[in-house]
Design a protein around this motif. Structure first.
Motif, short mmCIF file in Angstrom:
data_model
loop_
_atom_site.label_atom_id
_atom_site.label_comp_id
_atom_site.label_asym_id
_atom_site.label_seq_id
_atom_site.Cartn_x
_atom_site.Cartn_y
_atom_site.Cartn_z
N ILE A 182 -34.96 18.81 28.24
CA ILE A 182 -34.05 17.78 28.76
C ILE A 182 -32.72 17.91 28.01
O ILE A 182 -32.68 18.51 26.94
CB ILE A 182 -34.64 16.37 28.58
CG1 ILE A 182 -34.97 16.09 27.11
CG2 ILE A 182 -35.89 16.19 29.44
CD1 ILE A 182 -35.31 14.64 26.83
N PRO A 183 -31.64 17.36 28.57
CA PRO A 183 -30.31 17.55 27.94
C PRO A 183 -30.28 17.18 26.45
O PRO A 183 -29.68 17.89 25.65
CB PRO A 183 -29.41 16.62 28.75
CG PRO A 183 -30.05 16.58 30.09
CD PRO A 183 -31.54 16.65 29.85
N VAL A 210 -31.75 20.09 24.58
CA VAL A 210 -30.91 21.29 24.75
C VAL A 210 -29.63 21.15 23.94
O VAL A 210 -29.17 22.10 23.31
CB VAL A 210 -30.60 21.50 26.25
CG1 VAL A 210 -29.64 22.67 26.43
CG2 VAL A 210 -31.88 21.75 27.04
N ASP A 221 -27.27 21.55 30.62
CA ASP A 221 -28.36 22.30 31.25
C ASP A 221 -28.14 23.80 31.11
O ASP A 221 -28.54 24.58 31.95
CB ASP A 221 -28.53 21.89 32.72
CG ASP A 221 -27.27 22.16 33.54
OD1 ASP A 221 -26.25 22.54 32.94
OD2 ASP A 221 -27.32 21.99 34.77
N TRP A 222 -27.49 24.19 30.04
CA TRP A 222 -27.31 25.63 29.78
C TRP A 222 -27.35 25.86 28.27
O TRP A 222 -27.04 24.97 27.48
CB TRP A 222 -26.01 26.14 30.38
CG TRP A 222 -24.79 25.31 30.04
CD1 TRP A 222 -24.36 24.18 30.67
CD2 TRP A 222 -23.85 25.53 28.97
NE1 TRP A 222 -23.23 23.68 30.08
CE2 TRP A 222 -22.88 24.50 29.03
CE3 TRP A 222 -23.72 26.51 27.98
CZ2 TRP A 222 -21.80 24.40 28.13
CZ3 TRP A 222 -22.65 26.42 27.09
CH2 TRP A 222 -21.72 25.37 27.18
N LYS A 246 -36.05 25.29 34.01
CA LYS A 246 -35.41 24.24 34.82
C LYS A 246 -36.46 23.47 35.60
O LYS A 246 -37.51 23.97 35.88
CB LYS A 246 -34.42 24.88 35.78
CG LYS A 246 -33.31 25.61 35.04
CD LYS A 246 -31.94 25.01 35.34
CE LYS A 246 -30.90 25.50 34.35
NZ LYS A 246 -30.04 26.54 34.87
#
Lengths: 361, 310
Positions: free
Chosen positions: A164-165, A168, A349-350, A361
């Motif tokens: 999840i963000p 990350v 999300d990267w 994802k």
């Protein structure tokens, strides 16, 4: 009984005195503050840090405050029941400390407009619901510096819960810190699909060690990764709490959260009637993100480097996500001279350059 | 030794370690179920075993004493389950679930003062010379003593159920308690013993977690392994060798999934997290798809209450 004039005057005076006397103790009546925890308190981890904040609040305000907590409250219907019980039980301020409490908090808050609610890590606010979150990534960046200086294999293992963000963002900030002092450094990530499973976290750490990692860090709740690092003779960087007890020689430092200041400020605001809902995202500058004391393996040169960078972050002259920031493909995502905006950080999300593997994802 | 070989050895060693708590708990449940009693309280008994073993180790300084205490504590709570379901004839499913909830709560309460206490767990056996043989050394001689105990117990259970008269009686009780009772076997006493064995094994599984796997006590540290052990027994159609296979398969695929991620292969972490469950069920269902054999192996009186006077 008839009331003559004199006693009437006496009565008026007496009642005024009684009223005044009543007003005195009423002002000193303690405010009641409730805490809802998602997991057992234990002696390390997410909930433990909130509990430290609660204890600090009690110690600081003494008789002016009365606190209580409910631990291991599942996110969902149970949470709503617990929050409602606090609200109905005359509590003035309720902290709900897990993301999944967001909707129950909003729901209960509507029914109890006179109670102040503060929800950690959420994004829904109301007239009597504020939110608070810490810029954990600032601590991640600093621990990345330590890892970059300490790794010899240039491979650091990261035991992570869910892609999840929030998680990350931590991985990315850590990697940027790592590579700022060690451009050859790389981060291997293993997802264990659980916030808390000591056995699996330990296996994940051992897997990373078997694949060449000589510093292990984590975004999970148990202390098992630190323990595994200690046993295998590599370094560890804890999360949430100081985990040095589980790895006296392995533990380099940990990125920890400190809610004490915020809890105290909110309770004081309720006491003097100035409380208003806010959207707080505090970091090192606000004392909400801290580093655990350095372990014996960390040399003085590294300590002073980290302290210097910490001061720069606090002063606002350094931002972990200041350009140039490149993603895994080498593409420039943040240009030189600019920094990543808060909304962009909240939606990560990267992976940045230096993280191995593909983000699920 | 090449890095590839080292990785394979690391995977195999970790697989055996991850499977061991499941082997203990599932073998215990297998014997309990073979006697016709369904105990859904494995998770609770494991937690009580884990906390009892941990506390005993802290107090005595000896992990061996910890293991013994874990087994005793597991036996004790299983006796409570036995008293309720066998003597008072309560519903086994409901009582088992209650036992799990009770175990989670009791272990958390008892262990409160021991969270974060450092202990010296059970170390791996250090076999001189033999342990230094490349490949074979770490694979065969490098484990902790409880791992070897789990293999010994597996052999004992398999032999007991298939080759001994007592094992035959236990199975008879699980097939038809009326028939066993009519012949004159003490159905309730035999079931008590089977339940106690299951409790001791769950306690042992818990001790493996708190003394070997991650030598610490934290609440709910079993993280659902009791339920996996329970499922293994059913999917292995009540056969010890398949329980063993299932436990290592589950552990192995979990470990391989972690290695695949760490090596940077493009694989969905969600899929990898699901794979151990999927693959274990699939393999066990496929090798056990003969329905007549399932009927032969499944204890016919499983979960049914028995009262000698009824």
């Amino acid at each position: 009984m008839t009331v003559s004039k004199l006693p009437l005057r006496l009565f008026a005076a007496l009642s005024a005195a009684v009223l005044l006397a009543a007003a005195g103790p009423a002002a000193a009546e303690p405010i009641k503050v409730g805490f809802v925890y998602v997991s057992p308190i234990g002696d390390a981890g997410w909930t433990y840090q909130h509990e430290l904040g609660r204890r600090h609040l009690e110690a600081a305000l003494g008789d002016e405050v009365e606190t209580s907590y409910v631990e291991s409250v599942p996110e969902g219907a149970d949470a709503e029941r617990v929050i409602r019980e606090f609200a109905a039980g005359g509590y003035d301020l309720v902290f709900t400390t897990s993301f999944g409490y967001m909707n129950p908090t909003i729901k209960v808050a509507k029914r109890f407009p006179e109670v102040a609610f503060e929800h950690a890590t959420g994004y829904k606010r109301a007239e009597n619901v504020g939110t608070y979150l810490a810029r954990f990534y600032e601590g991640r960046y600093l621990t990345g510096l330590v890892a970059g200086k300490m790794t010899k294999s240039n491979t650091v293992g990261y035991v992570a819960a869910f892609p999840i963000p929030e998680v990350v963002r931590g991985i990315n900030a850590f990697t940027i810190g790592l590579r700022s002092v060690n451009p050859a450094g790389q981060v291997k990530v293993v997802w264990v699909s659980s916030w808390y499973d000591p056995g699996k976290e330990r296996e994940a750490a051992e897997t990373l060690i078997a694949q060449g990692a000589d510093v292990i860090t984590q975004h999970t709740d148990s202390t098992a990764p630190v323990q595994a690092a200690e046993e295998k003779g590599v370094y560890a960087i804890g999360y949430h709490s100081d985990m040095s007890k589980y790895g006296p020689t392995a533990h380099l430092t940990a990125s920890t959260h400190n809610w004490s200041g915020h809890y105290l400020a909110s309770a004081k605001a309720v006491l003097d009637g100035s409380w208003a809902p806010q959207d707080l995202w505090g970091g090192i500058k606000d004392g909400m993100v801290e580093l655990a004391p350095f372990g014996p393996a960390v040399p003085a040169e590294v300590r002073s480097l980290v302290e210097a960078k910490k001061a720069e972050i606090a002063a606002g002259t350094l931002h972990p996500f200041q350009g140039p920031v490149r993603d895994q493909s080498g593409a420039l995502r943040v240009a030189e001279g600019s920094t990543l905006s808060d909304p962009d950080m909240l939606g990560f999300d990267w992976y940045v350059e230096g993280v191995l593997g593909k983000l699920p994802k | 030794m090449s890095p590839e070989v080292e990785t394979v050895i690391a995977i195999l060693v970790a697989t055996l370690r991850a499977g061991t708590p499941l082997v203990f708990a599932a073998l215990g449940e297998l014997v309990t179920e073979k006697s016709g009693v369904l105990n859904l309280g494995i998770e609770g008994m494991m937690l009580i075993g884990a906390v009892a073993g941990f506390i005993a180790t802290v107090l005595t300084g000896s992990p061996v004493a910890g293991v013994v205490f874990a087994m005793l504590a597991g036996t004790l709570v299983s006796l409570l389950f036995g008293f309720l379901t066998l003597t008072l004839l309560t519903n086994q499913v409901a009582t088992g679930l209650a036992l799990t909830i009770f175990g989670i709560g009791l272990s958390a309460f008892v262990g409160l003062g021991y969270i974060g206490t450092p202990i010296q767990g059970l170390p791996p056996l250090a076999v001189p010379l033999l342990g230094e043989i490349p490949v074979l050394g770490p694979l065969v001689f490098g484990h902790d003593p409880l791992f070897y105990l789990s293999l010994a117990l597996f052999a004992a259970v398999a032999w007991f159920l298939a080759r001994t008269r007592a094992g035959l009686v236990l199975r008879a009780v699980g097939e038809s308690h009326e028939a066993a009772h009519a012949i004159g076997y003490p159905v309730i006493a035999i079931r008590y013993l089977a339940v106690m064995f299951g409790g001791a094994m769950s306690g042992l599984a818990g001790a493996y977690l708190s003394l070997v796997y991650t030598p610490q006590w934290t609440e709910n540290m079993t993280a659902g392994r009791g339920w996996i052990a329970l499922a293994l027994v059913v999917f292995a159609t009540w056969r010890p060798a398949r329980v063993l296979l299932g436990a290592y398969l589950f552990g192995g695929i979990t470990i391989v999934g972690l290695h695949i991620q760490a090596a940077g292969f493009e694989a969905s972490a969600h899929l990898l997290a699901m794979l151990p469950y999927l693959a274990t069920i699939l393999v066990l269902v496929l090798i056990s798809r003969d329905t007549t054999r399932i009927r032969l192996n499944a204890p016919a009186a499983l979960g049914k209450p028995f009262h000698p006077d009824a």
